[in-house]
Design a protein around this motif. Structure first.
Motif, mmCIF file in Angstrom:
data_model
loop_
_atom_site.group_PDB
_atom_site.id
_atom_site.type_symbol
_atom_site.label_atom_id
_atom_site.label_comp_id
_atom_site.label_asym_id
_atom_site.label_seq_id
_atom_site.Cartn_x
_atom_site.Cartn_y
_atom_site.Cartn_z
ATOM 1 N N GLY A 117 0.833 -1.211 0.000
ATOM 2 C CA GLY A 117 0.000 0.000 0.000
ATOM 3 C C GLY A 117 0.857 1.245 0.000
ATOM 4 O O GLY A 117 2.019 1.212 0.424
ATOM 5 N N ARG A 118 0.302 2.306 -0.529
ATOM 6 C CA ARG A 118 0.885 3.641 -0.421
ATOM 7 C C ARG A 118 -0.253 4.570 -0.025
ATOM 8 O O ARG A 118 -1.385 4.168 0.107
ATOM 9 N N TYR A 119 0.075 5.854 0.184
ATOM 10 C CA TYR A 119 -0.944 6.817 0.609
ATOM 11 C C TYR A 119 -1.456 6.404 1.994
ATOM 12 O O TYR A 119 -0.814 5.628 2.715
ATOM 13 N N GLU A 120 -2.656 6.869 2.329
ATOM 14 C CA GLU A 120 -3.186 6.649 3.667
ATOM 15 C C GLU A 120 -3.637 5.195 3.877
ATOM 16 O O GLU A 120 -3.509 4.627 4.946
ATOM 17 N N ALA A 121 -4.221 4.614 2.841
ATOM 18 C CA ALA A 121 -4.793 3.267 3.026
ATOM 19 C C ALA A 121 -5.216 2.711 1.673
ATOM 20 O O ALA A 121 -5.025 3.339 0.634
ATOM 21 N N VAL A 122 -5.808 1.520 1.718
ATOM 22 C CA VAL A 122 -6.301 0.817 0.540
ATOM 23 C C VAL A 122 -7.815 0.675 0.686
ATOM 24 O O VAL A 122 -8.305 0.426 1.796
ATOM 25 N N ASP A 123 -8.563 0.851 -0.416
ATOM 26 C CA ASP A 123 -10.027 0.734 -0.376
ATOM 27 C C ASP A 123 -10.413 -0.612 0.250
ATOM 28 O O ASP A 123 -9.943 -1.668 -0.187
ATOM 29 N N GLN A 124 -11.254 -0.560 1.274
ATOM 30 C CA GLN A 124 -11.586 -1.768 2.040
ATOM 31 C C GLN A 124 -12.204 -2.851 1.163
ATOM 32 O O GLN A 124 -12.053 -4.053 1.428
ATOM 33 N N ARG A 125 -12.882 -2.437 0.082
ATOM 34 C CA ARG A 125 -13.543 -3.437 -0.763
ATOM 35 C C ARG A 125 -12.505 -4.296 -1.514
ATOM 36 O O ARG A 125 -12.723 -5.476 -1.750
ATOM 37 N N PHE A 126 -11.351 -3.687 -1.825
ATOM 38 C CA PHE A 126 -10.272 -4.513 -2.399
ATOM 39 C C PHE A 126 -9.805 -5.528 -1.352
ATOM 40 O O PHE A 126 -9.614 -6.707 -1.659
ATOM 41 N N VAL A 127 -9.615 -5.038 -0.127
ATOM 42 C CA VAL A 127 -9.134 -5.927 0.947
ATOM 43 C C VAL A 127 -10.118 -7.078 1.152
ATOM 44 O O VAL A 127 -9.747 -8.250 1.148
ATOM 45 N N ASP A 128 -11.402 -6.731 1.265
ATOM 46 C CA ASP A 128 -12.410 -7.772 1.554
ATOM 47 C C ASP A 128 -12.477 -8.815 0.430
ATOM 48 O O ASP A 128 -12.692 -9.996 0.684
ATOM 49 N N ARG A 129 -12.272 -8.389 -0.813
ATOM 50 C CA ARG A 129 -12.446 -9.294 -1.952
ATOM 51 C C ARG A 129 -11.191 -10.069 -2.308
ATOM 52 O O ARG A 129 -11.256 -11.142 -2.935
ATOM 53 N N ASN A 130 -10.009 -9.546 -1.914
ATOM 54 C CA ASN A 130 -8.781 -10.152 -2.470
ATOM 55 C C ASN A 130 -7.724 -10.554 -1.445
ATOM 56 O O ASN A 130 -6.838 -11.355 -1.778
ATOM 57 N N VAL A 131 -7.721 -9.956 -0.256
ATOM 58 C CA VAL A 131 -6.618 -10.143 0.688
ATOM 59 C C VAL A 131 -6.882 -11.336 1.599
ATOM 60 O O VAL A 131 -7.926 -11.424 2.239
ATOM 61 N N ASP A 132 -5.917 -12.275 1.614
ATOM 62 C CA ASP A 132 -6.060 -13.477 2.447
ATOM 63 C C ASP A 132 -5.476 -13.270 3.836
ATOM 64 O O ASP A 132 -5.907 -13.878 4.811
ATOM 65 N N LEU A 133 -4.411 -12.450 3.923
ATOM 66 C CA LEU A 133 -3.810 -12.202 5.234
ATOM 67 C C LEU A 133 -3.097 -10.863 5.222
ATOM 68 O O LEU A 133 -2.720 -10.356 4.166
ATOM 69 N N GLN A 134 -2.973 -10.280 6.406
ATOM 70 C CA GLN A 134 -2.235 -9.032 6.562
ATOM 71 C C GLN A 134 -1.059 -9.280 7.504
ATOM 72 O O GLN A 134 -1.228 -9.941 8.537
ATOM 73 N N LEU A 135 0.116 -8.790 7.125
ATOM 74 C CA LEU A 135 1.310 -8.955 7.945
ATOM 75 C C LEU A 135 1.951 -7.601 8.234
ATOM 76 O O LEU A 135 1.847 -6.663 7.434
ATOM 77 N N SER A 136 2.598 -7.512 9.404
ATOM 78 C CA SER A 136 3.252 -6.277 9.822
ATOM 79 C C SER A 136 4.669 -6.579 10.305
ATOM 80 O O SER A 136 4.936 -7.656 10.845
ATOM 81 N N ILE A 137 5.563 -5.596 10.133
ATOM 82 C CA ILE A 137 6.918 -5.760 10.697
ATOM 83 C C ILE A 137 7.046 -5.022 12.024
ATOM 84 O O ILE A 137 8.096 -5.059 12.657
ATOM 85 N N GLY A 138 5.973 -4.365 12.466
ATOM 86 C CA GLY A 138 6.054 -3.691 13.761
ATOM 87 C C GLY A 138 4.989 -2.627 13.910
ATOM 88 O O GLY A 138 4.365 -2.205 12.924
ATOM 89 N N ASP A 139 4.841 -2.165 15.149
ATOM 90 C CA ASP A 139 3.774 -1.198 15.456
ATOM 91 C C ASP A 139 4.241 0.219 15.177
ATOM 92 O O ASP A 139 4.505 1.005 16.089
ATOM 93 N N PHE A 140 4.402 0.529 13.884
ATOM 94 C CA PHE A 140 4.745 1.880 13.459
ATOM 95 C C PHE A 140 4.222 2.028 12.036
ATOM 96 O O PHE A 140 3.937 1.038 11.362
ATOM 97 N N VAL A 141 4.082 3.258 11.592
ATOM 98 C CA VAL A 141 3.469 3.503 10.283
ATOM 99 C C VAL A 141 4.524 3.966 9.279
ATOM 100 O O VAL A 141 5.234 4.949 9.529
ATOM 101 N N LEU A 142 4.665 3.224 8.211
ATOM 102 C CA LEU A 142 5.622 3.574 7.157
ATOM 103 C C LEU A 142 4.883 4.231 5.995
ATOM 104 O O LEU A 142 3.657 4.202 5.941
ATOM 105 N N SER A 143 5.642 4.743 5.037
ATOM 106 C CA SER A 143 5.013 5.428 3.890
ATOM 107 C C SER A 143 4.501 4.429 2.862
ATOM 108 O O SER A 143 3.739 4.788 1.975
ATOM 109 N N GLY A 144 5.001 3.186 2.969
ATOM 110 C CA GLY A 144 4.566 2.196 1.985
ATOM 111 C C GLY A 144 4.891 0.797 2.481
ATOM 112 O O GLY A 144 5.675 0.615 3.408
ATOM 113 N N GLY A 145 4.329 -0.193 1.811
ATOM 114 C CA GLY A 145 4.566 -1.581 2.206
ATOM 115 C C GLY A 145 5.814 -2.188 1.584
ATOM 116 O O GLY A 145 6.162 -3.339 1.861
#
Ligand SMILES: Nc1nonc1C(=O)N[C@H]1C[C@@H]1c1ccc(S(N)(=O)=O)cc1
Length: 248
Positions: A117-145
């Motif tokens: 992702g880039r920008y603030e976020a990704v449209d939730q409807r894409f996430v609901d329809r296509n994303v199987d899992l979400q992973l993080s490298i830590g509790d901080f916010v980066l500019s992109g994935g």
């Protein structure tokens, strides 16, 4: 191991594919990284991939259609190449925390698609329809994935047999046996009046192995006691380990 990566900045991934252990693994086709830019899947002339958020608020949101059309293109490429499509993974702070265990699980899958992702976020409807899992490298916010994706791909590639070369095994890495790595030394023998532990100079392999194990246990006990608990729970501590820990 095949990685597919959805990213607006494919050039960033040369940091992984052109250098070091991961670069060699890609060159030897132990791993392949296929980069997909959602801009190439836009139908409008301006190749619009983001727009303002409904409900207002700061920043832009990545639109669902270019991302979903990219995923469709990836799956078509998998079919053409005879590749079994693995899960679609979105990198985000709210994702499950990445770990060495997850790296091993990803390797066993053989294919994974990362959505950066880039920008603030990704449209939730894409996430609901296509994303199987979400992973993080830590509790901080980066500019992109992209950086999290490269970190995870690096950890996975190191586990591919042959990736580390000269017989070195990833099992020596920290966390591979649930413990932190032991201290390492190389030439010169005396550096700034600091010497190398005698046991490492003696050539007695059993004593060196014991010393390294005890150093891993001591470092883990002091810096990450939670890992001692999980190693114990996983039955990874010997009677000798427990006896040494009691002496600390
Ligand atoms: N940490 C991370 N581990 O993996 N990815 C990580 C990450 O920060 N990705 C950011 C680009 C994406 C993102 C997602 C959500 C928000 S938001 N709207 O919630 O502020 C902001 C930024």
């Amino acid at each position: 191991m095949r990685f597919d990566v959805v990213t607006l900045f494919p050039e960033m991934f040369s940091a992984l594919t052109q250098w070091g252990v991961t670069g060699r693994a890609c060159e030897q086709s132990l791993a392949s990284v296929h980069l997909w830019n959602p801009r190439d899947f836009c139908s409008d002339p301006r190749k619009t991939v983001d727009d303002r958020a409904y409900g207002g608020g700061p920043g832009m949101v990545m639109m669902a259609k270019p991302l979903e059309d990219t995923i469709t293109g990836i799956k078509a490429a998998h079919q053409a190449a005879g590749v079994k499509s693995g899960p679609v993974c979105l990198l985000a702070p709210q994702g499950e925390r990445f770990s060495q265990k997850i790296a091993s699980d990803i390797l066993n899958l053989g294919n994974l698609t990362f959505v950066c992702g880039r920008y603030e976020a990704v449209d939730q409807r894409f996430v609901d329809r296509n994303v199987d899992l979400q992973l993080s490298i830590g509790d901080f916010v980066l500019s992109g994935g992209e950086i999290p994706a490269m970190a995870m791909m690096d950890a996975v590639i190191r586990l591919i047999p042959g990736a580390l070369g000269d017989g070195e095994s990833a099992t020596q890495d920290s966390f591979m046996n649930d413990l932190l790595d032991y201290p390492h030394y190389t030439r010169p023998e005396i550096y700034e009046n600091l010497s190398v532990p005698d046991v490492l100079l003696g050539g007695h392999h059993a004593k060196i192995a014991d010393w390294r194990r005890q150093k891993s246990l001591e470092l883990t006990f002091r810096l990450r006691p939670d890992l001692i608990d999980s190693a114990r729970a996983n039955g990874l501590l010997t009677r000798e380990d427990e006896q040494f820990l009691r002496s600390l």
